[in-house]
Design a protein around this motif. Structure first.
Motif, mmCIF file in Angstrom:
data_model
loop_
_atom_site.group_PDB
_atom_site.id
_atom_site.type_symbol
_atom_site.label_atom_id
_atom_site.label_comp_id
_atom_site.label_asym_id
_atom_site.label_seq_id
_atom_site.Cartn_x
_atom_site.Cartn_y
_atom_site.Cartn_z
ATOM 1 N N SER A 25 32.168 64.394 31.892
ATOM 2 C CA SER A 25 32.192 64.336 33.353
ATOM 3 C C SER A 25 33.529 63.775 33.835
ATOM 4 O O SER A 25 33.750 63.619 35.014
ATOM 5 N N LEU A 26 34.429 63.479 32.916
ATOM 6 C CA LEU A 26 35.732 62.947 33.284
ATOM 7 C C LEU A 26 36.674 64.100 33.585
ATOM 8 O O LEU A 26 36.822 64.997 32.768
ATOM 9 N N ARG A 27 37.230 64.115 34.762
ATOM 10 C CA ARG A 27 38.118 65.222 35.112
ATOM 11 C C ARG A 27 39.511 64.706 35.421
ATOM 12 O O ARG A 27 39.674 63.635 35.989
ATOM 13 N N PHE A 28 40.496 65.473 35.053
ATOM 14 C CA PHE A 28 41.877 65.132 35.394
ATOM 15 C C PHE A 28 42.513 66.169 36.301
ATOM 16 O O PHE A 28 43.614 65.995 36.781
ATOM 17 N N PHE A 29 41.835 67.275 36.485
ATOM 18 C CA PHE A 29 42.422 68.352 37.255
ATOM 19 C C PHE A 29 41.304 69.135 37.908
ATOM 20 O O PHE A 29 40.236 69.297 37.329
ATOM 21 N N PRO A 30 41.506 69.567 39.146
ATOM 22 C CA PRO A 30 40.415 70.311 39.782
ATOM 23 C C PRO A 30 40.285 71.715 39.208
ATOM 24 O O PRO A 30 41.191 72.216 38.545
ATOM 25 N N THR A 40 49.252 77.423 44.263
ATOM 26 C CA THR A 40 49.522 76.014 44.572
ATOM 27 C C THR A 40 49.795 75.233 43.303
ATOM 28 O O THR A 40 50.721 74.422 43.230
ATOM 29 N N ASP A 41 48.997 75.515 42.273
ATOM 30 C CA ASP A 41 49.190 74.786 41.015
ATOM 31 C C ASP A 41 50.545 75.105 40.396
ATOM 32 O O ASP A 41 51.194 74.222 39.832
ATOM 33 N N PHE A 44 53.021 73.132 42.158
ATOM 34 C CA PHE A 44 52.818 71.729 41.800
ATOM 35 C C PHE A 44 53.418 71.413 40.434
ATOM 36 O O PHE A 44 54.186 70.459 40.274
ATOM 37 N N VAL A 48 56.378 68.968 39.230
ATOM 38 C CA VAL A 48 56.195 67.926 38.219
ATOM 39 C C VAL A 48 57.298 68.020 37.175
ATOM 40 O O VAL A 48 57.915 67.013 36.795
ATOM 41 N N PHE A 169 37.713 70.080 53.589
ATOM 42 C CA PHE A 169 38.540 70.040 52.387
ATOM 43 C C PHE A 169 37.744 70.587 51.222
ATOM 44 O O PHE A 169 36.636 70.113 50.943
ATOM 45 N N PRO A 171 38.628 71.005 47.498
ATOM 46 C CA PRO A 171 39.708 70.788 46.522
ATOM 47 C C PRO A 171 39.857 71.916 45.517
ATOM 48 O O PRO A 171 40.972 72.298 45.187
ATOM 49 N N ARG A 174 41.976 74.500 46.920
ATOM 50 C CA ARG A 174 43.241 73.985 47.453
ATOM 51 C C ARG A 174 43.350 74.253 48.957
ATOM 52 O O ARG A 174 44.432 74.506 49.474
ATOM 53 N N HIS A 198 32.833 71.273 45.515
ATOM 54 C CA HIS A 198 32.763 70.192 46.501
ATOM 55 C C HIS A 198 33.333 70.583 47.845
ATOM 56 O O HIS A 198 34.389 71.225 47.932
ATOM 57 N N PHE A 200 34.578 68.130 51.010
ATOM 58 C CA PHE A 200 34.717 66.749 51.458
ATOM 59 C C PHE A 200 35.237 66.753 52.886
ATOM 60 O O PHE A 200 35.973 67.649 53.287
ATOM 61 N N PHE B 369 56.915 66.617 46.811
ATOM 62 C CA PHE B 369 55.649 67.347 46.704
ATOM 63 C C PHE B 369 55.031 67.525 48.091
ATOM 64 O O PHE B 369 54.477 68.569 48.420
ATOM 65 N N HIS B 378 46.888 70.649 50.134
ATOM 66 C CA HIS B 378 45.870 70.237 49.172
ATOM 67 C C HIS B 378 45.749 68.717 49.079
ATOM 68 O O HIS B 378 44.646 68.177 49.012
ATOM 69 N N TYR B 445 45.110 64.600 43.422
ATOM 70 C CA TYR B 445 45.133 66.042 43.157
ATOM 71 C C TYR B 445 43.749 66.556 42.790
ATOM 72 O O TYR B 445 43.377 67.679 43.112
#
Lengths: 341, 557, 215
Positions: A25-30, A40-41, A44, A48, A169, A171, A174, A198, A200, B369, B378, B445
């Protein structure tokens, strides 16, 4: 081009992170669940990369200088330069050029975001209110805090608020757009993966701001058809709107053959000439303002006798009226003039 | 190096004892100390709110309180930190103390106005504290309408009054700095011989003076709407909630440059002192300060990309937001190059300044960004933004404040603190800071919105990491509070120029300085960072080196 | 090191530096006031263009003759203000105080007329809020016009009151012999402030009273 490289880089990083998502259930990225998300990614991840490169570059120089020129070292310190012009100009111009390239890329993507694809789309009306989201389908279904849509279909959102500013929103798509009271804002998405995503509220709106959310269900065609069947409604928005049109007395003036008030056939999406000789397009905002703030814009050749319906119509009734007026402009095949969206 | 011990010597600290002599002082150095005390109090108060927030967010359901109180917590944290700590901090403490010293003057142009500034600040602060005790405000520090003007059940008017009043404190300080820099420079102190700290505070003062009145206007309009019931932003009367946002951000974006520019000035001073050489690219850094101040007035719309602005406005603000990053980048590069061929000492102020360079760079780059419209759509209103501005404000500004505190403490108090302990505190703060705020970029993000009293469970682990970092950060901040205080009683006498730095405050003023700053009016014939000659000392104020010709500030040093 | 001239404040080295600093300080302060009134005027202008008819109707309703007389009075008061600064420069403290008094009286007349105007508008239910009613034309945005009318003229009136208080202070100090040809900056600064408040009115007057009169 760079875009493709970054897209594939994003793709692989993304795949890694998604595998992580599924594993726990741990997420680092949508999730990447809309046609917009990969773009968008890509932007992004490119940012980075560039920023990491710059940061690492600065860090290398810093560490090198800090070590080499520490007080106890015997490095050569004669004639430290006050400045070197070509160096100054280089590190001004190169970042500026990089910024402009990124700006152009982001501007291009922004144009894409702001212009929903034309043609076959689902128009959904969204009303935010403390502290829930209300959705209206043109076919008449109403949902609260949930929105069911078919996959691979463009969904255009017409958004407003009943009270304070909220923000819709999603996510994983995006997508974000503020819901502002007194006006319509719009957004769109095309879901690419069936699933549950989701919603939000992203603009602080008071006490239960953090509870104001829900889910978008993107469904395969079969599932969506099932859902529609299980949720049939007596009347569509435009037929409800037609009834309101009679009940509220609009027909009295607007069906007078153009004598008392402008006729509304072929209004939506077309140009209107106003009393002060300016022109405007009859879009959602125009129709809404005409009903609530009728003195704001008077049509050429008519007097300012329309009463206001502010306070007499709920938000969702307003949108039903708008759908009805839209239907008056649809051609035989039900297509509308798209200019006005 | 002379070591003036205090036997019989009158300095600004012992020039009259008692509360009355302090509360009626017009000495810019005493006023700086008064500000130091009040700002520290507000920093602690704002920090308490921050601590409670981070504890509360350990669990998705919230650990400590319900949404009503949480909403007040983050609002109070923002209001206090922005208006009662960040905006005043470096200008009112170090600007006040150092500006006359650095330009060779006896005091600021308007000493009584300076004292009035402090009193106004205190009054505004007291109103805010009263408001907090009464129950606080729950609108966020950004007061968006129509929530703040028509819906909120909290002390909006009282808060608006407090902030309105403290705005005058800012304006008066700004006026004082601008006029002083123009008219009070000692003979020979041309603009391009000024320390870069003066340039930064000058640019800051320009923004203070031009932007703060617009805040006053918007607060007045909210008060009118809320207090008198007249609709300016009320949509049902045809008012536009977005007008509020335009007015508010027209002030609040330049305000963030008010917050960071003085910190950049500090970094210029500290990096040169501890590399023991002149800054690289003096005029570029000086002009960059002015460019940031100017361009900063034209980018406010980037806070409103999803608010319902037109697409074309969005494009304009996006392009300008990229432009404003260029002068900041120029400064970072010049500071890094200043280390080249230096003689570097790793004292606490220097560690803080290097930390500033790293963290400000990261925070500033995440600004890129945000200038990219699709990415901003986003991440706006998520923890990405929270991380972005905390990197700049805390990782940048607060570290610069700490650098200033540790650099000029010996000058202000005549005492030296425990230097190894200070280095440890600096490293602790750096570590704790990154652990607190880096996870928030990821959270943002991922989609965790800001100002959330409860959140979706998948965000928990990153929140716990962030809160753990916050506890380390808190320890790091408490340490200086303790050893700096301790040094007042037990610290060694610092001596006139413990860092062997250059500049009028180090070379011609004692530690602590005499009330009139200088025994004789200095006559300046050197560029700003003359590390190519030995440090001068008291008595050599008008030493004129005829072998040096008036030169460009960027010449070989 | 420091001149013993009693007119020279401790932080300054020369009278010229002192004079220069005080005047510069007042100009910078006036710059902040430009931003203050500018901000609210910009907001007004945005709505004025959006709701032209409503704002025209509102503007026609407030008294143009009264506004014109008020403008004339304020302009005249600026004349006396300028003369009083000159008197102070020429070491004529009593004349200076007299001219200041005339300025103050004219200012008070202005405020009196404004108060009358406010009373009139209140009476006609033009104060926005729950009891707002605008007869004649059924325009919802007229309330917005009046919101700005009251806020803008109210802000201006507050500045006038501060100005009057400052001028009274200057008059008293002048009579007590505080000023002479070496040290008259406070009067000059008060004069600058007064002229500025006057100029704000010169902008407010057409913005509020002259909407739609060109047609």
């Amino acid at each position: 081009m760079i875009f493709d490289v970054c897209q594939s880089l994003a793709g692989s990083l993304h795949g890694l992170l998604l595998a992580q998502n599924e594993a726990s259930s741990l997420r680092f990225f949508p999730e990447s669940a809309s046609t917009l998300a990969p773009h968008t990614d890509a932007l992004f991840w490119t940012l980075v990369l560039i920023c990491s490169a710059v940061a690492i570059g600065i860090a290398i120089f810093l560490v090198y200088f800090l070590i080499r020129y520490r007080a106890s070292s015997s490095a050569d310190r004669s004639t430290p330069p006050g400045t070197i012009l070509w160096v100054e100009l280089t590190w001004m111009i190169i970042p500026l050029m990089i910024f402009i390239i990124i700006f152009l890329w982001s501007a291009g993507l922004y144009f894409f975001m702001k212009r929903p694809p034309k043609g076959n789309a689902l128009d959904v009306y969204v009303v935010g209110k403390q502290w829930m989201w209300k959705f209206q389908h043109p076919t008449g279904q109403r949902e609260i805090d949930e929105l069911h849509v078919p996959v691979n279909k463009t969904v255009r959102l017409m958004i407003t608020s009943e009270d304070v500013i909220h923000s819709l929103f999603i996510p994983d798509f995006r997508v974000k757009q503020d819901a502002v009271p007194g006006r319509y804002t719009s957004s769109w998405f095309t879901g690419t993966k069936p699933g549950k995503y989701h919603i939000f509220c992203a603009e602080y709106c008071g006490l239960n701001h953090s509870y104001m959310g829900g889910w978008i269900f993107v469904m395969s065609p079969e599932d969506y058809a099932n859902w529609l069947q299980k949720n049939t409604v007596a009347e569509s928005m435009s037929s409800a709107g037609a009834k309101l049109f009679m009940r509220m007395g609009c027909s009295g003036c607007h069906l007078s053959g153009g004598k008392l008030a402008p006729a509304l056939n072929d209004l939506y999406g077309n140009m209107v000439v106003l009393a002060d000789n300016s022109r405007t397009i009859a879009n959602y905002q125009y129709i809404r303002d005409s009903i609530l703030l009728p003195q704001k814009q008077i049509v050429a050749g008519y007097s300012a006798i329309m009463p206001t319906f502010a306070g007499l119509l709920k938000e969702q009734e307003l949108t039903q009226l708008i759908e009805y007026i839209k239907s008056l402009s649809a051609d035989q095949k039900g297509r509308l003039n798209e200019r006005s969206y | 190096m002379n070591d003036h011990t205090s036997a019989g010597r009158v300095d600004y600290l012992n020039n009259g004892y008692g509360l009355k002599s302090w509360l009626t002082t017009t000495d810019h150095k005493r006023i700086a100390v008064l500000y130091l005390i009040s700002i520290t109090l507000f920093f602690v108060l704002g920090g308490v709110f921050a601590t409670l927030i981070r504890i509360h967010l350990i669990s998705p359901r919230g650990v400590l309180f319900g949404p009503s109180i949480y909403n007040r917590m983050f609002s109070m944290h923002g209001i206090i930190m922005v208006w009662f700590f960040l905006i005043p901090s470096i200008p009112t403490v170090f600007g006040n103390f150092l500006l006359p010293l650095m330009i060779g003057a006896r005091d600021l142009a308007f000493p009584r106005l300076n004292l009035a500034s402090w009193y106004i600040y205190v009054v505004g602060g007291l109103i805010t504290i009263v408001m907090a005790i009464l129950g606080g405000v729950d609108t966020g520090w950004t007061f968006y309408t129509p929530f703040s003007s028509m819906f909120s059940n909290s002390y909006v008017l009282l808060t608006a009054a407090g902030v309105f009043i403290v705005g005058f404190s800012s304006i008066f300080t700004g006026i004082n700095f601008i006029v002083t820099t123009h008219t009070m420079r000692a003979p020979g102190m041309t603009w391009f011989r000024l320390p870069l700290f003066v340039w930064s505070n000058y640019a800051t003062a320009l923004i203070l003076v031009l932007a703060t009145p617009v805040l006053a206007v918007v607060l007045l309009l909210i008060a009118a709407e809320r207090g008198l019931g007249i609709g300016i932003f009320d949509p049902s009367l045809g008012g536009d909630p977005l007008l509020f946002q335009h007015l508010f951000w027209f002030y609040s974006h330049p305000a963030v440059y008010i917050m960071i520019l003085p910190g950049m000035g500090v970094v210029s001073e500290v990096i040169t002192a501890f590399s023991h050489r002149s800054v690289f690219g003096y005029s570029f850094v000086a002009f960059a300060s002015m460019a940031i101040a100017l361009i900063g007035f034209f980018v406010w719309g980037h806070h409103m990309f999803v608010a319902g602005m037109s697409m074309y406005a969005g494009l304009v603000f996006s392009l300008l937001s990229y432009l404003v990053a260029v002068p900041s980048a120029v400064k970072v590069f010049n500071w890094t190059a200043t280390l080249y061929k230096g003689r570097i000492n790793f004292e606490a102020p220097f560690i803080y300044s290097i930390g500033f360079i790293g963290l400000f760079t990261m925070g500033g780059m995440t600004g890129l960004f945000l200038a990219a419209l699709p990415v901003d759509v986003h991440v706006t209103d998520t923890y990405f933004i929270v991380a972005h501005f905390h990197y700049i404000m805390v990782g940048g500004m607060v570290m610069a404040y700490m650098a200033a505190l540790h650099f000029w403490w010996p000058k202000m108090t005549g005492r030296m603190y425990n230097r190894p302990l200070a280095v440890i505190a600096a490293l602790t703060i750096f570590l704790g800071f990154n652990l607190t705020f880096f996870p928030q970029f990821i959270l943002g993000y991922l989609g965790m919105p800001r100002r959330y009293a409860t959140y979706s469970p998948e965000f928990q682990m990153l929140n716990v990491l962030s809160s753990a970092g916050a506890s380390i950060l808190a320890v790091g901040y408490v340490m200086p509070l303790l050893y700096l205080f301790w040094s007042l009683a037990k610290g060694k006498s610092a001596g006139q120029n413990p860092w062997d730095a250059r500049g009028l405050e180090w070379e011609f003023a004692d530690s602590p300085p005499i009330p009139d700053n200088f025994a004789r009016t200095p006559v300046i014939s050197w560029h700003a960072y003359p590390y190519d000659r030995p440090a001068l000392t008291i008595g050599q104020e008008d030493l004129f080196d005829s072998t040096l010709k008036p030169e460009s500030p960027d010449a070989r040093h | 090191m420091h001149a013993n001239n009693p007119n020279l404040k401790h932080q300054f080295s020369t009278l010229e530096q002192q004079h220069h600093s005080y005047v510069a300080g007042m100009w910078v302060f006036l710059a902040t006031e430009i931003l203050l009134f500018g901000g609210i005027m910009v907001s007004y202008t945005v709505y004025r263009f959006q709701y032209y008819e409503a704002f025209t109707a509102g503007s026609h309703d407030i008294s143009l003759p009264l506004g014109t007389v008020m403008t004339a009075i304020l302009l005249t008061s600026s004349l006396f203000m300028a003369l009083s600064v000159r008197a102070s420069q020429l070491n004529q403290p009593k004349l200076c105080a007299l001219l200041l008094a005339i300025t103050i009286i004219l200012g008070l007349i202005f405020l009196g007329m404004k108060a009358f105007e406010y009373y009139d508008e209140f009476h006609k239910h033009h104060f926005p809020g729950r009891h707002f009613a605008f007869h004649g034309v059924h325009l919802t945005h007229v309330a917005l016009f009046f919101s700005f009318y009251f806020v803008m003229t109210g802000l201006h009136a507050i500045h006038m009151m501060i100005g009057i208080f400052l001028l009274a202070l200057m008059a008293v100090l002048s009579l007590r012999g505080h000023f002479n040809s070496e040290r008259y900056e406070p009067v000059e600064m008060a004069g600058l402030y007064w002229h500025f408040v006057d100029i704000v009115w010169i902008f407010l007057f057409p913005l509020l009273y002259l909407v739609g009169t060109a047609q």
